[in-house]
Scaffold this active site. Sequence first.
Site, PDB file in Angstrom:
ATOM      1  N   PHE A  59      -1.709  -3.357   5.865  1.00 47.82           N
ATOM      2  CA  PHE A  59      -2.242  -3.193   7.223  1.00 47.82           C
ATOM      3  C   PHE A  59      -2.542  -1.714   7.375  1.00 47.82           C
ATOM      4  CE2 PHE A  59      -1.425  -4.573  11.881  1.00 47.82           C
ATOM      5  CZ  PHE A  59      -2.684  -5.125  11.951  1.00 47.82           C
TER       6      PHE A  59
ATOM      7  N   VAL B   7      12.788   8.317   1.490  1.00 47.18           N
ATOM      8  CA  VAL B   7      11.873   8.690   2.561  1.00 47.18           C
ATOM      9  C   VAL B   7      10.586   7.873   2.408  1.00 47.18           C
ATOM     10  CG1 VAL B   7      10.619  10.589   3.641  1.00 47.18           C
ATOM     11  CG2 VAL B   7      12.757  11.039   2.445  1.00 47.18           C
TER      12      VAL B   7
ATOM     13  N   TYR C  76      18.479  -3.203   2.519  1.00 41.78           N
ATOM     14  CA  TYR C  76      19.234  -1.950   2.420  1.00 41.78           C
ATOM     15  C   TYR C  76      20.617  -2.168   3.027  1.00 41.78           C
ATOM     16  CZ  TYR C  76      20.610   2.903   2.886  1.00 41.78           C
ATOM     17  OH  TYR C  76      21.304   4.083   2.783  1.00 41.78           O
TER      18      TYR C  76
ATOM     19  N   TYR D  51      22.618   0.973  10.935  1.00 38.55           N
ATOM     20  CA  TYR D  51      21.821   0.160   9.998  1.00 38.55           C
ATOM     21  C   TYR D  51      22.434  -1.230   9.762  1.00 38.55           C
ATOM     22  CZ  TYR D  51      18.165  -0.940   6.823  1.00 38.55           C
ATOM     23  OH  TYR D  51      17.084  -1.567   6.270  1.00 38.55           O
TER      24      TYR D  51
ATOM     25  N   SER E 224       0.778  -1.235   0.000  1.00 38.01           N
ATOM     26  CA  SER E 224       0.000   0.000   0.000  1.00 38.01           C
ATOM     27  C   SER E 224       0.814   1.292   0.000  1.00 38.01           C
ATOM     28  CB  SER E 224      -0.941  -0.004   1.210  1.00 38.01           C
ATOM     29  OG  SER E 224      -0.215  -0.275   2.386  1.00 38.01           O
ATOM     30  N   THR E 225       2.078   1.235   0.365  1.00 39.99           N
ATOM     31  CA  THR E 225       2.911   2.451   0.391  1.00 39.99           C
ATOM     32  C   THR E 225       4.340   2.079  -0.041  1.00 39.99           C
ATOM     33  OG1 THR E 225       3.425   2.069   2.731  1.00 39.99           O
ATOM     34  CG2 THR E 225       1.649   3.612   2.285  1.00 39.99           C
TER      35      THR E 225
ATOM     36  N   ALA F  53       7.294  -3.622   6.123  1.00 38.21           N
ATOM     37  CA  ALA F  53       8.079  -2.899   7.125  1.00 38.21           C
ATOM     38  C   ALA F  53       7.127  -2.747   8.297  1.00 38.21           C
ATOM     39  CB  ALA F  53       8.515  -1.548   6.589  1.00 38.21           C
TER      40      ALA F  53
ATOM     41  N   TYR G 125       7.938   1.077  -1.285  1.00 37.04           N
ATOM     42  CA  TYR G 125       8.425   0.170  -2.322  1.00 37.04           C
ATOM     43  C   TYR G 125       7.382  -0.861  -2.754  1.00 37.04           C
ATOM     44  CZ  TYR G 125      13.226   1.833  -2.479  1.00 37.04           C
ATOM     45  OH  TYR G 125      14.343   2.591  -2.705  1.00 37.04           O
TER      46      TYR G 125
HETATM   47  P1  NAI Z   1       6.486   1.386   4.044  1.00 36.67           P
HETATM   48  O1  NAI Z   1       6.266   1.712   5.477  1.00 36.67           O
HETATM   49  O2  NAI Z   1       6.222   2.448   3.031  1.00 36.67           O
HETATM   50  O3  NAI Z   1       5.574   0.109   3.616  1.00 36.67           O
HETATM   51  C1  NAI Z   1       5.302  -0.955   4.470  1.00 36.67           C
HETATM   52  C2  NAI Z   1       4.160  -1.791   3.921  1.00 36.67           C
HETATM   53  O4  NAI Z   1       3.957  -2.915   4.799  1.00 36.67           O
HETATM   54  C3  NAI Z   1       2.805  -1.071   3.855  1.00 36.67           C
HETATM   55  O5  NAI Z   1       2.091  -1.514   2.717  1.00 36.67           O
HETATM   56  C4  NAI Z   1       2.083  -1.558   5.128  1.00 36.67           C
HETATM   57  O6  NAI Z   1       0.650  -1.527   5.040  1.00 36.67           O
HETATM   58  C5  NAI Z   1       2.584  -2.990   5.159  1.00 36.67           C
HETATM   59  N1  NAI Z   1       2.500  -3.626   6.480  1.00 36.67           N
HETATM   60  C6  NAI Z   1       3.135  -3.268   7.625  1.00 36.67           C
HETATM   61  N2  NAI Z   1       2.830  -4.143   8.619  1.00 36.67           N
HETATM   62  C7  NAI Z   1       2.001  -5.065   8.078  1.00 36.67           C
HETATM   63  C8  NAI Z   1       1.345  -6.217   8.570  1.00 36.67           C
HETATM   64  N3  NAI Z   1       1.499  -6.634   9.829  1.00 36.67           N
HETATM   65  N4  NAI Z   1       0.527  -6.918   7.732  1.00 36.67           N
HETATM   66  C9  NAI Z   1       0.341  -6.520   6.444  1.00 36.67           C
HETATM   67  N5  NAI Z   1       0.967  -5.453   5.903  1.00 36.67           N
HETATM   68  C10 NAI Z   1       1.778  -4.733   6.716  1.00 36.67           C
HETATM   69  O7  NAI Z   1       7.965   0.828   3.950  1.00 36.67           O
HETATM   70  P2  NAI Z   1       9.087   0.744   2.810  1.00 36.67           P
HETATM   71  O8  NAI Z   1      10.143   1.726   3.122  1.00 36.67           O
HETATM   72  O9  NAI Z   1       8.477   0.714   1.460  1.00 36.67           O
HETATM   73  O10 NAI Z   1       9.708  -0.678   3.143  1.00 36.67           O
HETATM   74  C11 NAI Z   1       9.413  -1.862   2.446  1.00 36.67           C
HETATM   75  C12 NAI Z   1      10.647  -2.742   2.454  1.00 36.67           C
HETATM   76  O11 NAI Z   1      11.696  -2.086   1.719  1.00 36.67           O
HETATM   77  C13 NAI Z   1      11.201  -3.005   3.859  1.00 36.67           C
HETATM   78  O12 NAI Z   1      11.660  -4.324   3.933  1.00 36.67           O
HETATM   79  C14 NAI Z   1      12.363  -2.032   3.948  1.00 36.67           C
HETATM   80  O13 NAI Z   1      13.348  -2.443   4.860  1.00 36.67           O
HETATM   81  C15 NAI Z   1      12.870  -2.083   2.507  1.00 36.67           C
HETATM   82  N6  NAI Z   1      13.741  -0.963   2.108  1.00 36.67           N
HETATM   83  C16 NAI Z   1      13.391   0.340   2.374  1.00 36.67           C
HETATM   84  C17 NAI Z   1      14.266   1.364   2.051  1.00 36.67           C
HETATM   85  C18 NAI Z   1      13.944   2.797   2.335  1.00 36.67           C
HETATM   86  O14 NAI Z   1      14.848   3.626   2.337  1.00 36.67           O
HETATM   87  N7  NAI Z   1      12.710   3.147   2.538  1.00 36.67           N
HETATM   88  C19 NAI Z   1      15.565   1.103   1.393  1.00 36.67           C
HETATM   89  C20 NAI Z   1      15.765  -0.277   1.063  1.00 36.67           C
HETATM   90  C21 NAI Z   1      14.901  -1.268   1.453  1.00 36.67           C
END
Ligand code: NAI
EC number: 1.3.1.44
Length: 392
Positions: free
Chosen positions: A73, A270, A223, A233, A49-50, A139, A52
């Site tokens: 979620f 971000v 990451y 990190y 939903s948000t 995440a 990556y």
């Molecule tokens: P985000 O916070 O934008 O997205 C998290 C997603 O997980 C959302 O769709 C949320 O609804 C879902 N979620 C969270 N808890 C849940 C649950 N219990 N059940 C179902 N859905 C759930 O995070 P982001 O930054 O997009 O992170 C995604 C992945 O990418 C993570 O593994 C993060 O470590 C990795 N990543 C992020 C980087 C960054 O700089 N933002 C860089 C490299 C990797």
Amino acid sequence: MIVEPKVREFICTTAHPEGCRENVKRQIAYVKEKGQVCGPKKVLVIGASTGYGLASRITAAFACQAATIGIMFEKPSNGKRTATPGWYNTAAFEELAQEEGLYAKSINGDAFSAEVKQQAIDMIRADLGQVDMVIYSLAAPRRTTADNKTWSSTLKTTTGAFTEKSLDLRNNTIVTKTVEPANEEELEGTIKVMGGEDWMDWMDALTDAGVLADHAVTVAYSYIGPELTYPIYTEGTIGQAKKHLTETAGRIHEKHPGIQAYISVNKALVTQASAAIPIVPLYFAILYKVMKEQGTHEGCIEQISRLFHDKLFAAEIPTDPQGRIRMDDWELAPQVQGAVMDCWKEVNTENVEKLSDIEGYWEDFYHMFGFHLDNVDYSRDVEIQVEIPSLV
Ligand code: NAI
């Protein structure tokens, strides 16, 4: 209701439905402009939903014409408070996908639970038969395991206390921040939440149910970042969880030889998850400035579109010696990191606006919640109770 941003340090407690829709539309337009990819046709996105995960769902749908099931979620609006951005993003995504005849359904619930895994299996079986790609982009702050124990993820070091410059997001000043080392339980908790155990559980459950196609591809995101942030990190609690996630790719392949499991190491961006990590936002703001100046800055959609076009579905998948796909190649380029470190040494409260793209950091932050978009009229009354078509 007229919806305005309400920011508290690294979180915004409101989201704008039309702004979120505009974000989704812009990502779709980007993907369409980049052209089609001969890729998967039926895709499950866990964490859709948000950030990556949303970018992955949009790319799968609009670059590969894939049917998508998204797991998230998120909170709907109760009529007084707005919904979370991921709720509005998903409502917009489903509508825009369906307008183009693309199947899109979502499940709002705890991806770690057996119930949500079963719901996803039932949905795949009934509507798609099998999926040929699974994107794992969760995440989360906590996870409850089958034994009813709740584990929490912590952002701490694993060696000693680590003191560095940090951006105080409340007033854009440079302060010094110390991150304390984690205890055994905090480290174990972070690995339980953000490591690969649940990814493996998903792959086992989907395989056992016969809803995963032979030779399906699965990818999870990681990451690494620069040495500067290693203590917090890569060598910190979250890095240990990512190490476990990386090892899990190998375990998935060993246990289910037909499945191709990959880790994609992505760029620092971000998102709601990353804004909460101490010290890292200052690095992001400086990185944004340097990469924008050098013409290599990307957001989530640019990263994932490039992942699909140039890496995952290229004739040969380029990986590093550990078998990982490196989408952080441009972030870690010596000319980028050299310039970032020069700025890091000099940055203080007086020159932070000159040496970093603090404005770009904040613009990305507001955009995540659907604010500060030039073609959205924020003075207009908007309906905050928005339905997600497949959840009605
Ligand atoms: P985000 O916070 O934008 O997205 C998290 C997603 O997980 C959302 O769709 C949320 O609804 C879902 N979620 C969270 N808890 C849940 C649950 N219990 N059940 C179902 N859905 C759930 O995070 P982001 O930054 O997009 O992170 C995604 C992945 O990418 C993570 O593994 C993060 O470590 C990795 N990543 C992020 C980087 C960054 O700089 N933002 C860089 C490299 C990797």
